[in-house]
Motif scaffolding. Sequence first.
Motif, PDB file in Angstrom:
ATOM      1  N   ALA A 140       9.510   3.203   2.079  1.00 47.03           N
ATOM      2  CA  ALA A 140       9.278   1.967   2.939  1.00 47.03           C
ATOM      3  C   ALA A 140       8.131   1.174   2.348  1.00 47.03           C
ATOM      4  O   ALA A 140       7.089   1.962   1.581  1.00 47.03           O
ATOM      5  CB  ALA A 140       9.110   1.932   4.420  1.00 47.03           C
ATOM      6  N   GLN A 141       7.725   0.081   2.796  1.00 52.23           N
ATOM      7  CA  GLN A 141       6.526  -0.744   2.276  1.00 52.23           C
ATOM      8  C   GLN A 141       5.260  -0.001   2.782  1.00 52.23           C
ATOM      9  O   GLN A 141       4.237  -0.142   2.047  1.00 52.23           O
ATOM     10  CB  GLN A 141       6.786  -2.259   2.758  1.00 52.23           C
ATOM     11  CG  GLN A 141       5.682  -2.944   2.303  1.00 52.23           C
ATOM     12  CD  GLN A 141       5.096  -3.231   0.878  1.00 52.23           C
ATOM     13  OE1 GLN A 141       6.069  -3.616   0.321  1.00 52.23           O
ATOM     14  NE2 GLN A 141       4.081  -3.234   0.333  1.00 52.23           N
ATOM     15  N   ASP A 142       5.377   0.398   3.914  1.00 52.99           N
ATOM     16  CA  ASP A 142       4.187   1.158   4.634  1.00 52.99           C
ATOM     17  C   ASP A 142       4.931   2.546   4.975  1.00 52.99           C
ATOM     18  O   ASP A 142       5.263   2.753   5.898  1.00 52.99           O
ATOM     19  CB  ASP A 142       3.780   0.537   6.083  1.00 52.99           C
ATOM     20  CG  ASP A 142       2.494   1.099   6.585  1.00 52.99           C
ATOM     21  OD1 ASP A 142       2.146   2.257   6.011  1.00 52.99           O
ATOM     22  OD2 ASP A 142       2.182   0.559   7.693  1.00 52.99           O
ATOM     23  N   PRO A 143       5.043   3.373   4.043  1.00 53.05           N
ATOM     24  CA  PRO A 143       5.855   4.766   4.154  1.00 53.05           C
ATOM     25  C   PRO A 143       5.385   5.541   5.213  1.00 53.05           C
ATOM     26  O   PRO A 143       5.972   6.511   5.601  1.00 53.05           O
ATOM     27  CB  PRO A 143       5.802   5.389   2.863  1.00 53.05           C
ATOM     28  CG  PRO A 143       4.387   4.631   2.029  1.00 53.05           C
ATOM     29  CD  PRO A 143       4.420   3.377   2.798  1.00 53.05           C
ATOM     30  N   LEU A 144       3.915   5.669   5.641  1.00 46.38           N
ATOM     31  CA  LEU A 144       3.571   6.591   6.584  1.00 46.38           C
ATOM     32  C   LEU A 144       3.474   6.021   7.997  1.00 46.38           C
ATOM     33  O   LEU A 144       3.052   6.618   8.929  1.00 46.38           O
ATOM     34  CB  LEU A 144       2.291   7.141   6.238  1.00 46.38           C
ATOM     35  CG  LEU A 144       2.419   8.179   4.967  1.00 46.38           C
ATOM     36  CD1 LEU A 144       1.040   8.614   4.349  1.00 46.38           C
ATOM     37  CD2 LEU A 144       3.095   9.435   5.419  1.00 46.38           C
ATOM     38  N   SER A 145       3.966   4.720   8.131  1.00 42.78           N
ATOM     39  CA  SER A 145       3.992   4.069   9.518  1.00 42.78           C
ATOM     40  C   SER A 145       5.082   4.980  10.369  1.00 42.78           C
ATOM     41  O   SER A 145       5.882   5.636   9.872  1.00 42.78           O
ATOM     42  CB  SER A 145       4.448   2.692   9.603  1.00 42.78           C
ATOM     43  OG  SER A 145       5.739   2.594   8.897  1.00 42.78           O
ATOM     44  N   PRO A 146       4.980   5.073  11.703  1.00 40.53           N
ATOM     45  CA  PRO A 146       5.806   5.601  12.599  1.00 40.53           C
ATOM     46  C   PRO A 146       7.102   5.116  12.182  1.00 40.53           C
ATOM     47  O   PRO A 146       7.460   4.079  12.046  1.00 40.53           O
ATOM     48  CB  PRO A 146       5.294   5.311  13.977  1.00 40.53           C
ATOM     49  CG  PRO A 146       3.717   5.121  13.790  1.00 40.53           C
ATOM     50  CD  PRO A 146       3.897   4.301  12.493  1.00 40.53           C
ATOM     51  N   ASP A 147       8.013   6.127  12.486  1.00 31.40           N
ATOM     52  CA  ASP A 147       9.613   5.895  12.198  1.00 31.40           C
ATOM     53  C   ASP A 147      10.098   5.826  10.884  1.00 31.40           C
ATOM     54  O   ASP A 147      11.241   5.515  10.833  1.00 31.40           O
ATOM     55  CB  ASP A 147      10.003   4.732  13.322  1.00 31.40           C
ATOM     56  CG  ASP A 147       9.767   5.140  14.809  1.00 31.40           C
ATOM     57  OD1 ASP A 147       9.807   6.039  15.232  1.00 31.40           O
ATOM     58  OD2 ASP A 147       9.377   4.047  15.591  1.00 31.40           O
ATOM     59  N   THR A 148       9.214   5.992   9.869  1.00 30.77           N
ATOM     60  CA  THR A 148       9.693   5.988   8.375  1.00 30.77           C
ATOM     61  C   THR A 148      10.285   7.143   8.183  1.00 30.77           C
ATOM     62  O   THR A 148       9.906   8.523   9.008  1.00 30.77           O
ATOM     63  CB  THR A 148       8.751   5.467   7.616  1.00 30.77           C
ATOM     64  OG1 THR A 148       7.594   6.604   7.629  1.00 30.77           O
ATOM     65  CG2 THR A 148       8.082   3.986   7.878  1.00 30.77           C
ATOM     66  N   ALA A 149      11.303   7.394   7.227  1.00 32.69           N
ATOM     67  CA  ALA A 149      11.804   8.585   7.002  1.00 32.69           C
ATOM     68  C   ALA A 149      10.813   9.642   6.299  1.00 32.69           C
ATOM     69  O   ALA A 149      10.921  10.794   6.621  1.00 32.69           O
ATOM     70  CB  ALA A 149      12.919   8.507   5.767  1.00 32.69           C
ATOM     71  N   LEU A 150       9.678   9.231   5.869  1.00 30.88           N
ATOM     72  CA  LEU A 150       8.747  10.132   5.172  1.00 30.88           C
ATOM     73  C   LEU A 150       7.770  10.578   6.328  1.00 30.88           C
ATOM     74  O   LEU A 150       7.500  11.853   6.238  1.00 30.88           O
ATOM     75  CB  LEU A 150       7.852   9.266   4.185  1.00 30.88           C
ATOM     76  CG  LEU A 150       6.556  10.009   3.693  1.00 30.88           C
ATOM     77  CD1 LEU A 150       7.019  11.520   2.826  1.00 30.88           C
ATOM     78  CD2 LEU A 150       5.805   9.258   2.706  1.00 30.88           C
TER      79      LEU A 150
END
Length: 337
Positions: free
Chosen positions: A71-81
Amino acid sequence: MITSEPIGDWTWEVTTGEELRPVQAAEAAVTVWNVLESYGLAQPTGRVSVSARSVEEARDVRVQAVGLPLAQDPLSPDTALSHAMTEVDSLEGGFVVGVRVECPGYWLESGARHRAEKLFAIQVDIWKSSLLVATLQTYGDAWLTMDTRGREQPDLHAVNAPRLAGALQGISRVFGVTPTPGAMNRHATPSAEGFEDPRIEGLAYTDSWGTFEIAERSRLLRSGIPDSEDEYEESTDHPVRYFTVRRNGRTLGYVWASLGDDAAGYEPRTAAGEEAFRLGAAWLLRLRTAHRQGLTPLAALAWSAQSAPSSQAGEIVEDTPQEAPSLDFLEELSGRY
């Protein structure tokens, strides 16, 4: 030229003296990704994979998440990463934590920006919570003074090599250590600033792309389908006719037939990434069906154009086939852009 195997890599080893948390592997990978983006080398999309395996037994894999969307902000809450790293963080014991990001990226050529779906790959591993190892790989030769077919490319090098050198320096500033360049390989010799000049150091192979990449592309293309003797020859010295295969507006490859012998096949557009190989396998199976029906290569080409393997395999965009003076010409077209 775009390759399916890295043409060079650089590694940074970081020991902090403090216990490293698993999420720091993801943070480091995203940081490297951001540096690449700041130099116009990477697109803020891509795929990320996460793994955690036992230090004592490599086959003891506790977490294996492959091809997660970045995602654009990959470590924000609720992302797959973020969810994957939370799972890794819940483990107890000694593990090697790995995060791999495959980055779409850009090189500049003739005043235009060209995209490859995997121009760079970032691998970050944390060993026993004490050592962080980050590796950057590149799959393009725009940074070289001579391309992987042995031809000088001063203009291409002049506009692209400084961007790579700047990114390597930027990553070094982040980690506080200089990179260890990878060893000389069959394509090129990495250096701390980019690559050695093969005009000075010499080439390992005059045409490493033609010698090795064509064979590797064929292996990848056929890895997803069963072996068969019921198919056309893979190569030809004659001119070829071909159709362009596209899906969702993107060129994925070229289905072709020889004008002079019993050869036909599909050339994946390497810059299109894994999709070109995955869907290309369907076109090879289509040609096998034509071969079983006794069609000549040119008849098989026409038949394939009239009836695509499936709605998901892409579509032929021309009404009549184009002609190339050789299969090598078409292979270069599929590997260059």
